[in-house]
Write a protein that holds these residues in place. Structure first.
Motif, short mmCIF file in Angstrom:
data_model
loop_
_atom_site.label_atom_id
_atom_site.label_comp_id
_atom_site.label_asym_id
_atom_site.label_seq_id
_atom_site.Cartn_x
_atom_site.Cartn_y
_atom_site.Cartn_z
N UNK A 1 0.79 -1.22 0.00
CA UNK A 1 0.00 0.00 0.00
C UNK A 1 0.82 1.27 0.00
N UNK A 2 2.11 1.16 -0.28
CA UNK A 2 3.02 2.30 -0.27
C UNK A 2 3.03 2.97 -1.64
N UNK A 3 2.97 4.29 -1.67
CA UNK A 3 3.13 5.04 -2.90
C UNK A 3 4.62 5.07 -3.22
N UNK A 4 4.96 4.75 -4.47
CA UNK A 4 6.37 4.73 -4.87
C UNK A 4 6.60 5.79 -5.93
N UNK A 5 7.51 6.70 -5.62
CA UNK A 5 7.98 7.69 -6.59
C UNK A 5 9.23 7.11 -7.22
N UNK A 6 9.27 7.09 -8.56
CA UNK A 6 10.41 6.52 -9.24
C UNK A 6 10.51 7.10 -10.65
N UNK A 7 11.65 7.73 -10.94
CA UNK A 7 11.84 8.36 -12.24
C UNK A 7 11.92 7.34 -13.37
N UNK A 8 12.48 6.17 -13.11
CA UNK A 8 12.64 5.16 -14.15
C UNK A 8 11.27 4.79 -14.75
N UNK A 9 10.34 4.46 -13.88
CA UNK A 9 9.00 4.09 -14.33
C UNK A 9 8.28 5.31 -14.91
N UNK A 10 8.39 6.46 -14.22
CA UNK A 10 7.72 7.68 -14.67
C UNK A 10 8.14 8.04 -16.10
N UNK A 11 9.42 7.79 -16.42
CA UNK A 11 9.94 8.17 -17.73
C UNK A 11 10.07 6.96 -18.66
N UNK A 12 9.19 5.97 -18.44
CA UNK A 12 9.06 4.80 -19.30
C UNK A 12 10.40 4.13 -19.57
N UNK A 13 11.20 3.97 -18.50
CA UNK A 13 12.47 3.24 -18.55
C UNK A 13 13.47 3.86 -19.53
N UNK A 14 13.27 5.14 -19.85
CA UNK A 14 14.18 5.86 -20.75
C UNK A 14 13.54 6.26 -22.06
N UNK A 15 12.41 5.68 -22.39
CA UNK A 15 11.74 5.97 -23.67
C UNK A 15 11.10 7.35 -23.68
#
Length: 170
Positions: free
Chosen positions: A52-66
């Motif tokens: 139930x934890x909110x996860x902030x993550x640039x990798x996923x947010x930025x589609x793994x680099x795409x």
């Protein structure tokens, strides 16, 4: 009369910022991180989100680099999300990730509880391995992703347990 032991519960964590190397892991031919590198971050994201934890993550947010954001936008979002997170968890990187090291500095300056994930047989900067003397940090040395998952809740619980305590320096 026997009592059944209570199941071990994960620490109550509202939000986590999960950081680590990014640009250096993006394959210039495909424009994205390898599936192996994606899986490491995905496994940890799933671990936290299953609790139930909110996860902030640039990798996923930025589609793994795409879908890289502009430097200004990525910097603003990372800073804001670290500020919003209850705990900062990161791989400093081998070789060192300059961006992740900046994020470690931000989290330290904000007084965030931190868990740093260091590969067991690798060498890291003294200012990373010595950060425990200056901030609320758990260093988790590991050999594989599943070892991280097995030990992560304990490390998070320890830094959260110390949150708000004065850091003894020197």
């Amino acid at each position: 009369m026997t009592t059944t032991p209570k199941p071990r519960t994960a620490p109550a964590v509202g939000s986590v910022f999960l950081g680590g190397p990014f640009r250096q892991l993006v394959d210039p031919r495909t424009g994205v991180m390898s599936s192996g590198d994606q899986n490491v971050f995905s496994r940890l994201i799933e671990h936290f989100e299953s609790r139930g934890t909110t996860v902030y993550n640039a990798h996923r947010r930025e589609a793994w680099g795409a879908e890289f954001l502009s430097p200004a936008e990525a910097t603003r979002l990372d800073h804001d999300e670290i500020k919003a997170a209850d705990v900062f968890v990161a791989f400093p990187g081998v070789p060192a990730s300059p961006g992740t090291h900046v994020e470690i500095g931000w989290a330290s300056g904000m007084g965030k509880p931190m868990v740093l994930l260091l590969e067991r047989d690798e060498d890291y900067a003294f200012l990373v391995t010595g950060l425990e003397s200056q901030a609320n940090v758990e260093i988790l040395r590991f050999s594989g992703t599943e070892e991280i998952v097995e030990r992560l809740d304990g490390a998070v619980a320890r830094v959260l347990g110390r949150a708000g305590e004065p850091t003894v320096i020197g």
